[in-house]
Design an enzyme around this catalytic site. Structure first.
Site, mmCIF file in Angstrom:
data_model
loop_
_atom_site.group_PDB
_atom_site.id
_atom_site.type_symbol
_atom_site.label_atom_id
_atom_site.label_comp_id
_atom_site.label_asym_id
_atom_site.label_seq_id
_atom_site.Cartn_x
_atom_site.Cartn_y
_atom_site.Cartn_z
ATOM 1 N N SER A 119 -54.485 22.031 -13.205
ATOM 2 C CA SER A 119 -53.290 22.651 -12.637
ATOM 3 C C SER A 119 -52.565 23.487 -13.671
ATOM 4 C CB SER A 119 -52.369 21.529 -12.149
ATOM 5 O OG SER A 119 -51.089 22.027 -11.876
ATOM 6 N N TYR A 143 -47.196 14.272 -13.834
ATOM 7 C CA TYR A 143 -48.332 14.916 -13.141
ATOM 8 C C TYR A 143 -49.085 15.846 -14.085
ATOM 9 C CZ TYR A 143 -50.813 18.202 -10.154
ATOM 10 O OH TYR A 143 -51.783 19.004 -9.605
ATOM 11 N N LYS A 147 -53.105 15.618 -15.699
ATOM 12 C CA LYS A 147 -54.153 16.659 -15.620
ATOM 13 C C LYS A 147 -54.633 17.015 -17.020
ATOM 14 C CE LYS A 147 -54.438 17.053 -11.200
ATOM 15 N NZ LYS A 147 -55.689 16.823 -10.475
ATOM 16 N N LEU A 192 -43.889 25.320 -0.551
ATOM 17 C CA LEU A 192 -43.053 26.362 0.040
ATOM 18 C C LEU A 192 -43.664 26.999 1.294
ATOM 19 C CD1 LEU A 192 -40.509 28.118 -0.132
ATOM 20 C CD2 LEU A 192 -41.818 29.708 -1.560
ATOM 21 N N ARG A 223 -43.882 32.610 -8.274
ATOM 22 C CA ARG A 223 -45.145 31.864 -8.357
ATOM 23 C C ARG A 223 -46.316 32.785 -8.036
ATOM 24 N NH1 ARG A 223 -42.239 28.989 -10.435
ATOM 25 N NH2 ARG A 223 -41.863 26.766 -10.221
HETATM 26 N N1 UFG Z 1 -39.377 25.893 -3.075
HETATM 27 C C1 UFG Z 1 -38.193 26.162 -2.408
HETATM 28 N N2 UFG Z 1 -37.917 25.430 -1.287
HETATM 29 C C2 UFG Z 1 -38.762 24.468 -0.805
HETATM 30 C C3 UFG Z 1 -39.969 24.210 -1.490
HETATM 31 C C4 UFG Z 1 -40.242 24.951 -2.636
HETATM 32 O O1 UFG Z 1 -37.403 27.017 -2.815
HETATM 33 O O2 UFG Z 1 -38.423 23.837 0.204
HETATM 34 C C5 UFG Z 1 -39.683 26.687 -4.276
HETATM 35 C C6 UFG Z 1 -39.914 25.841 -5.494
HETATM 36 O O3 UFG Z 1 -38.695 25.594 -6.162
HETATM 37 C C7 UFG Z 1 -40.849 26.714 -6.290
HETATM 38 C C8 UFG Z 1 -41.638 27.483 -5.235
HETATM 39 O O4 UFG Z 1 -40.880 27.364 -4.042
HETATM 40 O O5 UFG Z 1 -40.133 27.624 -7.047
HETATM 41 C C9 UFG Z 1 -43.018 26.929 -4.995
HETATM 42 O O6 UFG Z 1 -42.893 25.535 -4.796
HETATM 43 P P1 UFG Z 1 -44.115 24.614 -4.349
HETATM 44 O O7 UFG Z 1 -43.566 23.227 -4.194
HETATM 45 O O8 UFG Z 1 -44.790 25.228 -3.187
HETATM 46 O O9 UFG Z 1 -45.112 24.705 -5.567
HETATM 47 P P2 UFG Z 1 -44.852 24.400 -7.128
HETATM 48 O O10 UFG Z 1 -44.861 25.731 -7.809
HETATM 49 O O11 UFG Z 1 -43.702 23.526 -7.364
HETATM 50 O O12 UFG Z 1 -46.125 23.506 -7.460
HETATM 51 C C10 UFG Z 1 -47.390 24.026 -7.580
HETATM 52 C C11 UFG Z 1 -48.431 22.989 -7.146
HETATM 53 C C12 UFG Z 1 -48.396 21.798 -8.060
HETATM 54 C C13 UFG Z 1 -48.566 22.277 -9.474
HETATM 55 C C14 UFG Z 1 -47.513 23.297 -9.805
HETATM 56 C C15 UFG Z 1 -47.680 23.834 -11.180
HETATM 57 O O13 UFG Z 1 -48.177 22.580 -5.843
HETATM 58 O O14 UFG Z 1 -49.437 20.906 -7.740
HETATM 59 O O15 UFG Z 1 -47.600 24.386 -8.903
HETATM 60 O O16 UFG Z 1 -46.468 23.702 -11.833
HETATM 61 F F1 UFG Z 1 -48.467 21.271 -10.334
#
Ligand code: UFG
Length: 333
Positions: A119, A143, A147, A192, A223
Site C-alpha cells: 500500500s 496498517y 504492510k 470515498l 489522491r
Molecule cells: N474522504 C472524505 N469523506 C469520506 C471518505 C473519505 O472526504 O467520507 C476523503 C479522505 O479524507 C481522503 C480521500 O477522501 O482524503 C480518500 O479516502 P479513502 O478512505 O477513500 O482512501 P484513503 O486515501 O484514506 O486510503 C487509501 C486506501 C488505504 C491505504 C491508503 C494509503 O484505502 O488502504 O489509501 O494511505 F492505506
C-alpha cells in the site's frame, strides 16, 4: 504465458474477485483461500474456494499438500487505516502473523513466487510528490506498519529461501468490473468513491468532506485513483515477470494523477446526473494531504499501461455497480 496454478489468499474481496476473474481469463488455474470475514462467496468468479484462514497452518498444509502451486497472490488483510489505530493488535495478527503462516507454508512446499498487496500507506507523510519507490518508508499507522513489515519479511525470505516476491503498493483502488457483476462492498464502507455513489444512489443522505484547509489547490485531500482492473492487469504482468525469473522488488501502482475530494464529488455528479449533497467536516486524523504515485517503474519494467485512467471513467465503472438496484430496494424515479 503458460498456464499457472495460483493460490489466491483473499480472493473473495474487492480486489481479489477482480484478480480471480483476470487470472481465469488469462487461462490460469485458481484456488482461493478466504475466511469470508469481509469477502463475499457469491462474488467469486470461479476456481475452487477453500473456506478458511491463512493463519491456520493445518488448513494451509491441506491445501498445499493436495496440489502443486506455481505462485501465490496475497490479498487477505484488514485495510482500514483508522481502525488500525484503534485496534492495532487485530492488524498485527491478521496482516503480519497470518502472513507469516502463509509464507512459511509456501516455503515449506517450494512455492517460489508471491505477489503481495502492499500500500501507499508504507510511505507515511510524503516528503516529495509524486512518490517514487525509493521514497523513505515511514508509515504513520499500524496498517502501514503491517504492510511495511511484510515487505521486509519477504525481502529476507527471498535471500534465505528463494521465495521471490513483488510488493505492489496500491494507491487508491477504485472502480468496478465493466460487467457490473463485481465491485466494492465493504461493511462498513469508508472509502470515498463508494460513499459518494451511495449518496447518488439514494442510500445515504450526504457525503462529508474530511477537511477543507489542507495545503492543496481547493483545500481538500488529493489522491491517485487507480482502476481495480488495472491493478489486476499489473498483477498478471508481475506474475509473468516472476515466472520469467525477475528478482524481488516493489512497484507503485497508481495513475500518477491527483484528484481532490471536491473533484471526485463533482465528477460523480456529472457521471450520475444526481445532485450528491456534500457537507464540510473536520479532517480525518492521519490523512496525508496529497498521495500521488510515480508509477514509471511499473510502466518501464513490467510494461504496465493502465487502461481506465480518467476519473470519470473510473467513477462510471463504479456507478454500474453502486447504481444498480439491489433486491428489495425501491427503484429510482
Ligand atoms: N474522504 C472524505 N469523506 C469520506 C471518505 C473519505 O472526504 O467520507 C476523503 C479522505 O479524507 C481522503 C480521500 O477522501 O482524503 C480518500 O479516502 P479513502 O478512505 O477513500 O482512501 P484513503 O486515501 O484514506 O486510503 C487509501 C486506501 C488505504 C491505504 C491508503 C494509503 O484505502 O488502504 O489509501 O494511505 F492505506
Amino acid at each position: 504465458m503458460t498456464s499457472l496454478s495460483v493460490l489466491v489468499a483473499g480472493g473473495c474481496g474487492y480486489i481479489g474477485t477482480h484478480m480471480v476473474k483476470a487470472l481465469l481469463a488469462a487461462g490460469h488455474r485458481v484456488v482461493t483461500v478466504d475466511n469470508l470475514s469481509t469477502g463475499h462467496r457469491e462474488l467469486l468468479p470461479g476456481g475452487r474456494l477453500v473456506e478458511g484462514d491463512i493463519g491456520d497452518p493445518a488448513l494451509l498444509e491441506r491445501v498445499l499438500a493436495g496440489e502443486r502451486f506455481d505462485a501465490a497472490m496475497h490479498f487477505a488483510a484488514a485495510i482500514e487505516v483508522g481502525e488500525s489505530v484503534q485496534a492495532p493488535l487485530k492488524y498485527y495478527r491478521n496482516n503480519v502473523a497470518a502472513t507469516l503462516t502463509l509464507v512459511e507454508a509456501l516455503v515449506r512446499h517450494g512455492v517460489d513466487k508471491l505477489i503481495f498487496s502492499s500500500s501507499a500507506a508504507v510511505y507515511g507523510e510524503p516528503e516529495t510528490t509524486p512518490i517514487r519507490e525509493d521514497h523513505p518508508c515511514r508509515p504513520t499507522s499500524p496498517y502501514g506498519h503491517t504492510k511495511r513489515m511484510v515487505e521486509t519479511i519477504l525481502a529476507d525470505c527471498a535471500r534465505a529461501h528463494g521465495l521471490r516476491s513483488m510488493a505492489l503498493r496500491y494507491f487508491n483502488a477504485a472502480g468496478a468490473d465493466p460487467s457490473g457483476a463485481l465491485g466494492e462492498r465493504h461493511h462498513p464502507e469508508s472509502h470515498l468513491i463508494p460513499l459518494v455513489l451511495e449518496v447518488a444512489a439514494g442510500r445515504r443522505e450526504r457525503i462529508a468532506i474530511f477537511g477543507t484547509r489542507h495545503p492543496t489547490p481547493d483545500g481538500t485531500c488529493v489522491r491517485d485513483y487507480i482502476h481495480v482492473n488495472d491493478l489486476a492487469a499489473a498483477h498478471l504482468l508481475a506474475l509473468e515477470a516472476l515466472a520469467g525469473g525477475a528478482p524481488s522488488t516493489a512497484y507503485n501502482l497508481g495513475n500518477s494523477r491527483g484528484h481532490s475530494v471536491r473533484e471526485v464529488i463533482e465528477a460523480a455528479r456529472r457521471v450520475t446526473g444526481r445532485p450528491i449533497p456534500a457537507v464540510e467536516a473536520p479532517p480525518r486524523p492521519g490523512d496525508p494531504a496529497i498521495l500521488v504515485a510515480a508509477s514509471d517503474k511499473a510502466r518501464r519494467e513490467l510494461g504496465w499501461r493502465p487502461a481506465c485512467e480518467t476519473l470519470p471513467a473510473i467513477i462510471a465503472s463504479a456507478w454500474k455497480w453502486h447504481g444498480a438496484p439491489r433486491p428489495g430496494e425501491p427503484q429510482f424515479q
